[in-house]
Design a protein around this motif. Sequence first.
Motif, PDB file in Angstrom:
ATOM      1  N   ALA A 183      -7.744  -2.114  -3.922  1.00 13.21           N
ATOM      2  CA  ALA A 183      -8.456  -0.747  -3.662  1.00 13.21           C
ATOM      3  C   ALA A 183      -7.650   0.234  -4.520  1.00 13.21           C
ATOM      4  O   ALA A 183      -8.382   1.242  -4.430  1.00 13.21           O
ATOM      5  N   ILE A 227      -8.691  -0.752   5.000  1.00  8.60           N
ATOM      6  CA  ILE A 227      -8.375  -0.789   3.547  1.00  8.60           C
ATOM      7  C   ILE A 227      -8.072  -2.055   2.961  1.00  8.60           C
ATOM      8  O   ILE A 227      -8.155  -2.173   1.733  1.00  8.60           O
ATOM      9  N   TYR A 231       0.935  -1.306  -0.114  1.00  9.56           N
ATOM     10  CA  TYR A 231       0.149  -0.228   0.110  1.00  9.56           C
ATOM     11  C   TYR A 231       0.845   1.169   0.057  1.00  9.56           C
ATOM     12  O   TYR A 231       1.515   1.466   0.845  1.00  9.56           O
ATOM     13  N   SER A 263      -6.513   8.307   1.808  1.00 13.06           N
ATOM     14  CA  SER A 263      -7.880   7.398   2.240  1.00 13.06           C
ATOM     15  C   SER A 263      -8.482   7.764   3.517  1.00 13.06           C
ATOM     16  O   SER A 263      -7.738   8.223   4.417  1.00 13.06           O
ATOM     17  N   VAL A 294     -14.299  -0.485  -0.537  1.00 13.67           N
ATOM     18  CA  VAL A 294     -13.783  -1.709  -0.487  1.00 13.67           C
ATOM     19  C   VAL A 294     -14.994  -2.537   0.361  1.00 13.67           C
ATOM     20  O   VAL A 294     -16.292  -1.971   0.148  1.00 13.67           O
ATOM     21  N   GLU A 334     -16.279   3.753   2.119  1.00 16.03           N
ATOM     22  CA  GLU A 334     -15.534   4.445   0.968  1.00 16.03           C
ATOM     23  C   GLU A 334     -14.055   4.593   1.381  1.00 16.03           C
ATOM     24  O   GLU A 334     -13.807   4.873   2.433  1.00 16.03           O
ATOM     25  N   ILE A 335     -13.536   4.549   0.212  1.00 15.33           N
ATOM     26  CA  ILE A 335     -11.893   4.736   0.197  1.00 15.33           C
ATOM     27  C   ILE A 335     -11.634   6.113   0.616  1.00 15.33           C
ATOM     28  O   ILE A 335     -10.499   6.171   1.636  1.00 15.33           O
ATOM     29  N   TYR A 336     -11.796   7.001  -0.049  1.00 17.90           N
ATOM     30  CA  TYR A 336     -11.320   8.182  -0.277  1.00 17.90           C
ATOM     31  C   TYR A 336     -11.930   9.383   0.832  1.00 17.90           C
ATOM     32  O   TYR A 336     -13.316   9.291   0.929  1.00 17.90           O
TER      33      TYR A 336
END
Length: 293
Positions: free
Chosen positions: A79, A49, A34, A42, A121, A126-128
Motif C-alpha cells: 500500500a 490498510i 507501516y 491515510s 487497497v 481509498e488510502i489517502y
Amino acid sequence: MGDAFSDHPPFEIRLPVEQSVPFVFNSPHSGRVYPESFVEASRLDRHSIRRSEDYFVDQLFDASPKFGAPLLAAHFPRAFIDVNREPYELDPRMFEGRIPHFVNASSMRVAGGLGTIPKLVAENMEIYSGRLTIEEALDRIDRYYRPYHDRLRQLIVKTHSRFGYGVLVDCHSMPANAQSSSRNRPDFVIGDRYGTSATEALSQLAVSILQDLGYTVSRNKPYAGGFITEHYGRPARGLHALQIEINRGLYVNEQTFEKTAGFDGLRADIGQFMGLVTEYFANNYSDVALAAE
C-alpha cells in the motif's frame, strides 16, 4: 522528506551459505512495516490498510536458503509503494505539483487505483485523506523502488552468470474468492505471461509438482503475472520468471489476518515444492527449459 524506514530496513535478502541452484525467490508484497507518517496520512485504520498485503508469504517461502536459493523480501507494504509495477505508473489525480512527462498515467493498473503509489487497497478502499505531493511520490520511488529492483537485478544477474541460466519465482497470495462471487479459486495459480516469461515445460513442471502434492492449480487465470514477471522473464536468454499465487484460504483468516491451522502444513508443502522444482530443473535443464528461438 525523511526516511520512513530509518528504524527498519525496507527489505532484506536471505542468502544461502552458498547458492547451489539457479533460482531466486522474491516476495514483493508481504511487507508489514507501516511507517507512522504513512498511517497518519491515510484515511484508513491500521487494520483496513493491511488488506492489500500478501500475508506471510515471505514466511511461507523462508526455507529457500536451505535449498540453496536466495529470497528477497520487502518490509515496506504494498500500500506504501508497489514494486510489481513500472517505476512511474502514477495517477496524476493523487498528487499536487507538476507531473513529469515520463509518468505512465494511462495504464490499466493506474485506472484501477493500483499504480506504483497505490490509490486503493482491496475492496476499493481509498488510502489517502488528501493529495500527496509529486515530490513525495518520486522520493519513495528513489528511496525504495529503485534500490529494491537494483538488488533483485543483482541477484538475477549473479545467478545467470554463475549457472548460465536462472529462474525467478515471484511469490504472492490471492483472496480465496473472486470478487462478486462466492466461488473458490484454485489453491495455486502459476503465471508465465501466457508463455512469454518462461517455457511451457518449466511452467508445467511447477503445476505438476503442486498437483502431486494434492493441490488444485491453474495457469495464468486469473493471474498471468505482473511487471516483475514480465520484465525479468527472458526465456530466449535463459532467464525464466514464474509468478506463483497462493489461495489465502489455505492458511490465513482474511478478516483478522491471523494464521490458521493450515499454515504450518502449507509451509512444509511449499518447502517440498521448492526442493523438488529446484532439484529437477537444475538436473534436467536441457529437457525442461530450452527456449524456442
